[in-house]
Write a protein that holds these residues in place. Structure first.
Motif, mmCIF file in Angstrom:
data_model
loop_
_atom_site.group_PDB
_atom_site.id
_atom_site.type_symbol
_atom_site.label_atom_id
_atom_site.label_comp_id
_atom_site.label_asym_id
_atom_site.label_seq_id
_atom_site.Cartn_x
_atom_site.Cartn_y
_atom_site.Cartn_z
ATOM 1 N N LEU A 77 0.835 -1.207 0.000
ATOM 2 C CA LEU A 77 0.000 0.000 0.000
ATOM 3 C C LEU A 77 0.868 1.254 0.000
ATOM 4 C CD1 LEU A 77 0.462 0.893 3.138
ATOM 5 C CD2 LEU A 77 -1.481 -0.582 3.594
ATOM 6 N N LEU A 78 0.201 2.372 -0.244
ATOM 7 C CA LEU A 78 0.773 3.706 -0.109
ATOM 8 C C LEU A 78 -0.171 4.488 0.791
ATOM 9 C CD1 LEU A 78 2.818 5.937 -1.052
ATOM 10 C CD2 LEU A 78 1.166 6.463 -2.860
ATOM 11 N N PRO A 79 0.201 4.711 2.059
ATOM 12 C CA PRO A 79 -0.754 5.315 2.987
ATOM 13 C C PRO A 79 -1.021 6.781 2.664
ATOM 14 C CG PRO A 79 1.389 5.120 4.029
ATOM 15 C CD PRO A 79 1.494 4.424 2.710
ATOM 16 N N GLU A 80 -2.252 7.187 2.871
ATOM 17 C CA GLU A 80 -2.598 8.609 2.725
ATOM 18 C C GLU A 80 -1.939 9.421 3.839
ATOM 19 O OE1 GLU A 80 -5.356 10.259 0.706
ATOM 20 O OE2 GLU A 80 -4.885 8.610 -0.666
ATOM 21 N N ASP A 81 -1.976 8.891 5.054
ATOM 22 C CA ASP A 81 -1.361 9.551 6.196
ATOM 23 C C ASP A 81 0.099 9.098 6.295
ATOM 24 O OD1 ASP A 81 -0.573 10.633 8.589
ATOM 25 O OD2 ASP A 81 -1.908 9.417 9.845
ATOM 26 N N GLN A 82 1.015 10.029 6.016
ATOM 27 C CA GLN A 82 2.439 9.702 6.094
ATOM 28 C C GLN A 82 3.131 10.501 7.192
ATOM 29 O OE1 GLN A 82 4.169 9.873 2.132
ATOM 30 N NE2 GLN A 82 2.342 8.944 1.233
ATOM 31 N N GLY A 110 2.329 3.517 -5.073
ATOM 32 C CA GLY A 110 0.877 3.378 -5.068
ATOM 33 C C GLY A 110 0.370 2.456 -6.160
ATOM 34 N N GLY A 111 0.895 1.277 -6.251
ATOM 35 C CA GLY A 111 0.457 0.316 -7.257
ATOM 36 C C GLY A 111 1.570 -0.622 -7.668
ATOM 37 N N VAL A 112 2.262 -1.228 -6.697
ATOM 38 C CA VAL A 112 3.377 -2.126 -6.975
ATOM 39 C C VAL A 112 2.836 -3.525 -7.284
ATOM 40 C CG1 VAL A 112 5.457 -3.198 -6.018
ATOM 41 C CG2 VAL A 112 4.934 -0.806 -5.498
ATOM 42 N N LEU A 113 3.256 -4.069 -8.421
ATOM 43 C CA LEU A 113 2.824 -5.406 -8.816
ATOM 44 C C LEU A 113 3.270 -6.434 -7.785
ATOM 45 C CD1 LEU A 113 1.498 -7.077 -11.133
ATOM 46 C CD2 LEU A 113 3.794 -7.309 -12.115
#
Length: 314
Positions: A43-48, A67-70
């Motif tokens: 994932l790529l968190p919105e809250d960093q 935000g979209g790693v295979l």
């Protein structure tokens, strides 16, 4: 002896998952690379903010491209299907994010279908967000969870009947297959004392990144001394180094230049220093520098030619 040289597969979201891995894997094998590598991000968190930052460092932003790693196992399975020679490495799978028996069997299956080409690189992880979303055990138990995976993998990759039991899992004696085609080489990442001790006790080697050659040499000396203290052959501990490429390939002044930055020749010079420090296998994250598969293949060819010209690989 020449270095073995690998390349990271294009897992990032800019690349078309229908075609990029197939083309990259085939091209890398044809160019002469020795291995293909993947990494894991869920994932790529919105809250960093605060502890949600990159590498668990306060407020450090994550790369947008995460935000979209295979999926790493999917990528390696595709690569295995279209290649014959190159090894297939994970740097790293975050083992504590997975049910241990499921992950161990998946890796055994991947090694079986690839004809014994898997290099299993694992780590304990650092993202509290990924642990909250996926992990069977909490973030604070990630070291114990990694040890648990190693115990389960030892059992599942071994002879039938397989059995394993602790306070969490109970695998009664059973046949579990397919078995790996060979003994899967096991590598681990990490820089902490606990991580290095785990490698010295249980792994075939270390998967570092970012460190200058002198620091790699010092840590390898420590790892081998630790291995000897555990009754292992120090020479059995090896090192596969991830050369993380993150900058334009422009010539930079040597004074103050960080390793693995600057021009291609400067980066190759740094890789030569790693070879002198005892590293026998490196891989390049070429996909960090490009967003197009044609550019990826071109850059892969250029790097391999430069390494060959420097006498670092054949």
């Amino acid at each position: 002896m020449a270095l073995r040289v690998g390349i990271g597969l294009p897992q990032l979201k800019e690349f078309d998952p229908r075609t990029a891995v197939v083309r990259a894997a085939r091209a890398a094998e044809e160019i002469g690379y020795d291995s293909l590598w993947v990494f894991e991000r869920f994932l790529l968190p919105e809250d960093q903010s605060g502890p949600h930052g990159l590498y668990n460092m306060p407020d450090v932003p994550w790369p947008v491209r995460y935000g979209g790693v295979l999926d790493p196992v999917i990528a390696l399975t595709v690569a295995a299907a279209v290649t014959e020679r190159v090894e297939l490495g994970t740097c790293v799978l975050v083992a504590p994010l997975h049910v241990p028996a499921r992950l161990a069997r998946t890796l055994a299956s991947l090694d079986a279908v690839s004809g014994g080409r898997l290099i299993a690189g694992v780590g304990a992880g650092w993202s509290i967000d990924e642990f909250a979303a996926l992990a069977p055990r909490p973030f604070t138990e990630r070291g114990a969870a990694l040890d648990e995976f190693l115990d389960v993998a030892d059992a599942i990759w071994g002879k039938d009947p397989v059995s394993y039991r602790n306070e969490r899992w109970n695998l009664a004696p059973a046949q579990v297959g397919p078995k790996p085609a060979r003994r899967i080489p096991l590598f681990a990442g990490g820089f902490s004392d606990a991580a290095l001790r785990r490698i010295a006790r249980r792994a075939d080697g270390w998967l570092p990144t970012g460190l200058p050659a002198a620091a790699v040499a010092a840590n390898m000396t420590r790892l081998r001394d630790l291995a000897a203290s555990y009754g292992r052959d120090p020479a059995s501990i090896s090192c596969i180094f991830q050369v993380g490429l993150a900058h334009d390939l422009d010539e930079l002044p040597q004074e103050g230049r960080r390793p693995y930055t600057g021009s291609m020749n400067q980066i190759v010079e740094d890789i030569g220093a790693l070879a002198d420090a005892g590293v026998d296998h490196v891989f390049l994250t070429v996909s960090n520098l490009v967003t197009d598969i044609d550019e990826y293949v071109d850059l892969a060819e250029q790097f391999h030619a430069c390494l060959t010209s420097a006498g670092l690989t054949s």
